[in-house]
Design a protein around this motif. Structure first.
Motif, short mmCIF file in Angstrom:
data_model
loop_
_atom_site.label_atom_id
_atom_site.label_comp_id
_atom_site.label_asym_id
_atom_site.label_seq_id
_atom_site.Cartn_x
_atom_site.Cartn_y
_atom_site.Cartn_z
N PRO B 68 0.83 -1.20 0.00
CA PRO B 68 0.00 0.00 0.00
C PRO B 68 0.87 1.25 0.00
CG PRO B 68 -0.19 -1.18 2.11
CD PRO B 68 0.83 -1.90 1.30
N GLY B 70 0.71 5.73 -0.12
CA GLY B 70 0.03 7.02 -0.21
C GLY B 70 0.80 7.89 -1.17
N LEU B 73 6.14 9.23 0.59
CA LEU B 73 7.09 10.23 1.11
C LEU B 73 7.66 9.86 2.47
CD1 LEU B 73 5.24 13.49 0.10
CD2 LEU B 73 7.55 12.85 -0.57
N MET B 90 -2.83 4.86 -3.64
CA MET B 90 -4.17 5.21 -3.17
C MET B 90 -4.64 6.60 -3.60
SD MET B 90 -5.31 2.60 -1.52
CE MET B 90 -6.60 3.21 -0.43
N GLY B 110 -8.80 6.81 1.92
CA GLY B 110 -7.44 6.37 2.22
C GLY B 110 -6.33 7.03 1.42
N ALA B 139 1.38 14.43 0.89
CA ALA B 139 1.40 13.26 1.80
C ALA B 139 -0.02 12.95 2.25
CB ALA B 139 2.27 13.57 3.01
N ALA B 142 -3.82 8.86 5.52
CA ALA B 142 -3.72 7.46 5.93
C ALA B 142 -2.26 7.04 6.11
CB ALA B 142 -4.41 6.57 4.90
N GLY B 143 -1.43 7.40 5.12
CA GLY B 143 0.00 7.04 5.20
C GLY B 143 0.63 7.59 6.46
N GLY B 149 2.46 9.27 12.65
CA GLY B 149 3.07 10.57 12.38
C GLY B 149 2.74 11.59 13.46
N SER B 150 3.33 12.75 13.31
CA SER B 150 3.04 13.84 14.25
C SER B 150 3.09 15.15 13.49
CB SER B 150 4.06 13.84 15.39
OG SER B 150 5.37 13.86 14.87
N ALA B 205 3.62 -0.78 9.09
CA ALA B 205 4.26 -0.57 7.78
C ALA B 205 3.48 -1.24 6.65
CB ALA B 205 5.71 -1.05 7.80
N ILE B 210 -5.21 -2.63 3.96
CA ILE B 210 -5.20 -1.32 3.28
C ILE B 210 -6.33 -0.47 3.83
CG2 ILE B 210 -5.44 -0.10 1.09
CD1 ILE B 210 -4.02 -2.27 -0.30
N ALA B 325 12.27 21.05 4.19
CA ALA B 325 12.39 20.90 2.74
C ALA B 325 13.59 21.71 2.24
CB ALA B 325 11.11 21.36 2.06
N PHE B 336 17.53 13.24 1.04
CA PHE B 336 17.27 13.69 2.41
C PHE B 336 16.62 12.56 3.17
CE2 PHE B 336 13.57 15.54 4.82
CZ PHE B 336 14.29 15.89 5.94
C1 FAD Z 1 10.27 17.35 4.14
C2 FAD Z 1 9.57 16.30 4.91
C3 FAD Z 1 9.03 16.59 6.15
C4 FAD Z 1 8.34 15.62 6.88
N1 FAD Z 1 7.77 15.98 8.07
C5 FAD Z 1 7.01 15.10 8.74
C6 FAD Z 1 6.33 15.49 9.93
O1 FAD Z 1 6.40 16.65 10.37
N2 FAD Z 1 5.57 14.57 10.57
C7 FAD Z 1 5.44 13.31 10.09
O2 FAD Z 1 4.71 12.53 10.71
N3 FAD Z 1 6.08 12.89 8.98
C8 FAD Z 1 6.86 13.75 8.28
N4 FAD Z 1 7.50 13.35 7.14
C9 FAD Z 1 7.47 11.92 6.77
C10 FAD Z 1 6.36 11.48 5.77
O3 FAD Z 1 6.47 12.19 4.59
C11 FAD Z 1 5.00 11.69 6.30
O4 FAD Z 1 4.82 10.98 7.48
C12 FAD Z 1 3.87 11.34 5.33
O5 FAD Z 1 2.67 11.75 5.89
C13 FAD Z 1 3.74 9.93 4.98
O6 FAD Z 1 2.58 9.84 4.17
P1 FAD Z 1 2.65 9.23 2.74
O7 FAD Z 1 1.32 9.37 2.11
O8 FAD Z 1 3.80 9.74 1.97
O9 FAD Z 1 2.89 7.73 3.16
P2 FAD Z 1 3.70 6.56 2.38
O10 FAD Z 1 5.12 6.90 2.34
O11 FAD Z 1 3.02 6.41 1.07
O12 FAD Z 1 3.38 5.38 3.31
C14 FAD Z 1 3.82 5.29 4.62
C15 FAD Z 1 3.54 3.89 5.20
O13 FAD Z 1 2.15 3.71 5.33
C16 FAD Z 1 1.70 2.65 4.51
N5 FAD Z 1 0.45 3.10 3.91
C17 FAD Z 1 0.25 4.19 3.15
N6 FAD Z 1 -1.03 4.32 2.84
C18 FAD Z 1 -1.67 3.28 3.39
C19 FAD Z 1 -3.02 2.85 3.42
N7 FAD Z 1 -3.99 3.54 2.81
N8 FAD Z 1 -3.31 1.73 4.09
C20 FAD Z 1 -2.35 1.03 4.73
N9 FAD Z 1 -1.06 1.40 4.74
C21 FAD Z 1 -0.74 2.50 4.08
C22 FAD Z 1 2.79 2.39 3.52
O14 FAD Z 1 2.85 1.07 3.11
C23 FAD Z 1 4.01 2.76 4.33
O15 FAD Z 1 4.37 1.71 5.14
C24 FAD Z 1 8.21 14.30 6.38
C25 FAD Z 1 8.74 14.00 5.14
C26 FAD Z 1 9.40 14.97 4.40
C27 FAD Z 1 9.91 14.62 3.05
#
Ligand code: FAD
Ligand code: SF4
Ligand code: SF4
Lengths: 340, 459
Positions: B68, B70, B73, B90, B110, B139, B142-143, B149-150, B205, B210, B325, B336
């Motif tokens: 899965p 999102g 990132l 998603m 999602g 971002a 759901a991810g 996250g925070s 993870a 999903i 960023a 990064f």
């Molecule tokens: C510049 C920068 C700053 C950041 N700052 C923060 C911050 O302040 N706080 C923070 O928490 N994070 C931060 N992050 C980390 C990350 O980008 C975020 O947590 C982001 O929200 C992850 O979401 P995503 O959609 O990219 O998830 P993904 O990378 O797509 O997925 C993350 C995990 O969740 C799983 N997943 C995704 N979607 C689903 C779904 N629908 N069902 C089941 N599993 C799923 C994936 O398999 C993976 O294991 C930062 C990243 C960057 C690049």
């Protein structure tokens, strides 16, 4: 190290102790108490004034004998380790404003306008008012007067001669002028009052922005469209070092049709904008000063709130605007009157 | 087999939303972090829960892994297809389904992104906001919840998984289930008072299902917002300072940062403290509470608030903050990654010193910091390293530094957050064996064919 120019006998014989009796921030039960505190300062003893002082510069102006009471007070604060602001705050700012050694030779020709360390202000130098002007700017020519607010005379002594040397060797030496128009009131105060009291030589002729505008307005008088508006003026701390320029400002206002409406906190009674007390971690006092200033401005009914100092404008501008007054720098107001 | 897979996926989602082409497989093989690429066989973008369900049933039938994703990132490579298979992107499931302004929650699909919810609330419910992470706005909610996250309301509301009110999930076996109040009443107000099944899907993870819908808490959006920056020099004071500041229960977000750039900041410890209020008077009252809590240090002149005139505050109030960023591009080449480790506040000085020592040892560009979670209940301490993706040596240096950081964090008593595959193994090594055995048993029940993001949380 040259000591601050100051004559203790003048204080011993002083009848008014105006420096402290007129102070708006430290109060005394009577003149005897003020005298006692002043003599303690002069003798290098601890005084509550060293701790309570807002570093508003005003006593420099209040003293009828130009005996440099404020510069001496800062000297004593530093000697005694009385920190008006926490150490990390001072240290970080010392680094932020330190000369970066990025200065390069630049051909300039008069009028040369010194924008101090603030590149964002260079946009103000435009139009007929500044026709043909060159600007110089950066931390390598920062006037460094701000250290008076932080008990750092040593930094002034160390950095100001370096800045003066930079201004000369990188800009003025090979130019057609020996004059430096100080856009920032503080620079003018540094190169006149501070330099004189601290025994720092200034090889160029500092020109206050007001003197420059006043002369330009004479030349451009056919272009003036009086703005016919009431204004209130926020006088900054550094203007206490060159009080004579306040009359020049009156002349400017008259020429451009701006009515400087009398208010309680103007002229000798001007009140701090509130910026420095925040650095001193005295926010509640700063709030009070902002409120007093704003209420005072509003009570007289004006259109513009005119600032001399960009830092005062940064501190008060938003609040002033929220209350329906337009914050503006003197140079911009003059430019409006010149149809720009 | 791949052609068959693609054709069958196309039947589910339509031919425009599936690809097995080399370009897509390459793009989806990596994230911006240091983990090596691992390409999927196919990428699919379902439009709704039923399509997700059918994709999962197909994967079970063909015994093909499912990953899965999102926005991809996460930075720690959790959306790479370690054993090939299908990446389920998603992003098409991006609807905001419901906002309940009274009970302050939102239900989103999602694949709905942080930016979408933010702008939706701004337009339709300006009195409400959600806790944004500093990740790019694409971002997904759901991810982010799935990795605990925070963000910008984490002092107020804890980690983003604490703000979760319920989920709709397609299990690895294809059943669609709901967790939280919505499983009983149809409303998405809380996870209590039921057995908390949401825990089966956060922190895993993507190995347990999903998420196709989720409910998250919303908070009041204030008219007046402010930020203070507290500066200290002594790392040993930080736990107490954080404890005092959070004890006022005023801050929405608190983010300590220690960075060698800009040069004036090097060696100082800063804490950005964001808070808001409905009126100016209330804002000043809150500021006074914050300041009073640390007055003792100010009076000793060993720490204090940086004076910031109002025009300079703007950049510190930006959400998401542009600072990380910006740091990410420090070495150019766009690489990064950071180790974020959850740990108790009292470990701040150790974590700080460990970060400095590692940066020096591996000669990497670093930025250290943390985000306080809850009223000082814990923190996510981050050690960020920028590198040039085009420079293999630079990538290696950063990757070695990250590994050493994970080790150091575990030694201090912290736990790497959203741990990359090797760090998951480091965690498992330290984990109570019974805990790991239970994790395995749960997975074998939920995912008998072991199709969900295999390679993660494995010994
Ligand atoms: C510049 C920068 C700053 C950041 N700052 C923060 C911050 O302040 N706080 C923070 O928490 N994070 C931060 N992050 C980390 C990350 O980008 C975020 O947590 C982001 O929200 C992850 O979401 P995503 O959609 O990219 O998830 P993904 O990378 O797509 O997925 C993350 C995990 O969740 C799983 N997943 C995704 N979607 C689903 C779904 N629908 N069902 C089941 N599993 C799923 C994936 O398999 C993976 O294991 C930062 C990243 C960057 C690049
Ligand atoms: S500084 Fe000036 S006003 Fe103050 S006591 Fe001395 S002479 Fe008088
Ligand atoms: S600088 Fe201002 S506050 Fe300090 S003693 Fe002089 S007049 Fe008073």
């Amino acid at each position: 190290m040259k000591s601050i120019k100051f004559n203790p006998d003048l204080c011993v014989n002083c009848e008014t102790i105006d420096c402290l009796m007129k102070c708006q921030y430290v109060t005394f039960s009577d003149i005897a108490e003020a005298r006692e505190e002043k003599l303690k300062i002069n003798d290098g003893k601890d005084s509550r004034v060293l701790h309570e002082c807002l570093t508003c510069y005003s006593c420099q102006e209040y003293c009828p004998y130009d005996n440099n009471p404020f510069f001496l007070l800062v000297e004593r604060q530093e000697e005694k380790g009385v920190l008006p602001a926490p150490k990390p705050i001072v240290e970080e700012q010392l680094r932020m404003m330190a000369p970066k050694g990025r200065i390069t030779k630049q051909a300039v020709s008069g009028p040369v306008v010194d924008m101090c360390a603030f590149p964002m202000l260079t946009g103000c130098v435009r139009g007929k008012l500044f026709e043909g002007a060159s600007t110089i700017v950066g931390t390598d020519i920062f006037c460094n007067i701000m250290w008076l607010h932080f008990a750092k005379n040593s930094t002034i002594r160390e950095r100001v001669p370096q800045m003066i040397d930079n201004i000369m060797s990188f800009y003025l030496k090979d130019s057609d002028t020996n004059e430096l128009v100080c856009f920032h009131d503080e620079c003018y105060g540094t190169y006149t009052s501070v330099a004189d009291a601290y025994g720092i030589e200034v090889p160029f002729k500092p020109i206050h922005q007001f003197d420059y505008y006043n002369q330009r307005l004479d030349i451009l008088k056919d272009h003036i469209k009086p703005i016919n508006a009431k204004i209130v003026y926020q006088r900054p701390c550094s203007n206490r070092l060159c009080p004579q320029t306040d009359q020049v400002l009156d002349e400017i206002f008259e020429k451009i049709g701006a009515e400087r409406v009398p208010r309680k906190y103007d002229r000798e009674n001007a009140l701090c904008c509130g910026g420095v007390p925040r650095a001193h971690q005295r926010d509640e006092l700063a709030d009070e000063l902002v409120e007093k200033n704003i209420n005072d401005m509003l009570s007289v009914g004006a259109t513009y709130c005119v600032f001399n100092c960009p830092f005062c404008m940064a501190t008060l501008g938003q609040e002033v605007a929220e209350q329906g007054l337009m914050p503006i720098l003197v140079s911009d107001l003059v430019q409006i009157a010149l149809g720009e | 087999m791949t052609t068959d897979l693609i054709n069958r996926l196309a039947k589910i989602v339509g031919p425009g939303f599936v690809s097995g082409e080399a370009e897509e497989r390459y793009l989806y093989s990596m994230d911006p972090g240091t983990m090596p690429a691992a390409a999927p066989d196919a990428v699919v973008m379902p439009a709704n829960t039923e399509e997700v369900q059918q994709v999962i049933l197909l994967a079970n039938e063909l015994k093909v892994p499912i990953v899965p994703m999102g926005a991809g990132l996460v930075l720690s490579g959790l959306t790479r297809a370690l054993r090939g298979g299908i990446i389920v992107d998603m992003k098409r499931m991006n609807h905001i389904i419901e906002v309940n302004p009274q009970s302050r929650y939102a239900v989103v699909e999602g694949g709905a992104s942080q930016g979408m919810l933010k702008s939706y609330l701004k337009k339709h419910h300006p009195q409400l906001k959600h806790s944004m992470p500093d990740a790019p706005p694409i971002a997904t909610m759901a991810g982010n919840v799935c990795i605990h996250g925070s963000g910008h309301l984490s002092v107020l509301g804890g980690s983003h998984s604490d703000m979760l009110t319920g989920m709709e999930v397609v299990l690895p076996s294809g059943e669609i289930i709901r967790t939280g109040s919505c499983s009983v009443s149809g409303e998405w107000f809380a996870r209590s008072p039921l057995p908390d099944l949401s825990g089966l899907f956060v922190g895993w993870a993507g190995t347990t299902g999903i998420v196709t819908r989720l409910g998250i808490k919303l908070f009041p959006s204030y008219k007046h917002n402010d930020v203070l920056i507290f500066v200290a020099e002594d790392a040993d004071l930080m736990p107490e300072i954080i404890s005092r500041l959070t004890s006022t229960q005023v801050a929405e977000d608190m983010t300590p940062w220690m960075s060698p750039k800009p040069a004036w900041a090097k060696g100082f410890l800063h804490i950005n403290i964001a808070y808001g209020a409905h009126t100016k008077k209330e804002l000043i009252f809150k500021r006074n509470l914050l300041q009073a809590s640390v007055r003792e240090y100010i009076d000793q002149k060993i720490a204090g608030f940086l004076p910031l005139p109002p025009p300079q505050k703007g950049r510190f109030l930006e959400i998401p903050s542009p600072d990380l960023a910006r740091f990410a591009d420090l070495r150019k080449g766009g690489g990064f990654e950071y180790v974020g480790a959850l740990m108790a506040i009292e470990h701040f000085p150790q974590a700080y010193r460990a970060g400095l020592a590692i940066a020096e040892k591996f000669n990497v560009s670093y930025s250290l910091g943390s985000r306080i979670i809850g009223a000082g209940h814990c923190m996510m301490f981050f050690f960020a390293y920028a590198f040039n993706r085009a420079d293999a040596e630079d990538v290696k240096r950063a990757s070695d530094a990250l590994e050493a950081t994970n080790e150091a964090a575990l030694k201090i008593g912290g736990i790497p957050w959203k741990a990359e595959e090797p760090a998951q193994k480091q965690i498992i090594d330290k984990m109570d064996p019974n805990t790991f055995a239970l994790m395995d048993r749960i997975r074998s029940v939920l995912d008998p064919n072991q199709i969900m993001n295999p390679g993660n949380w494995e010994k």
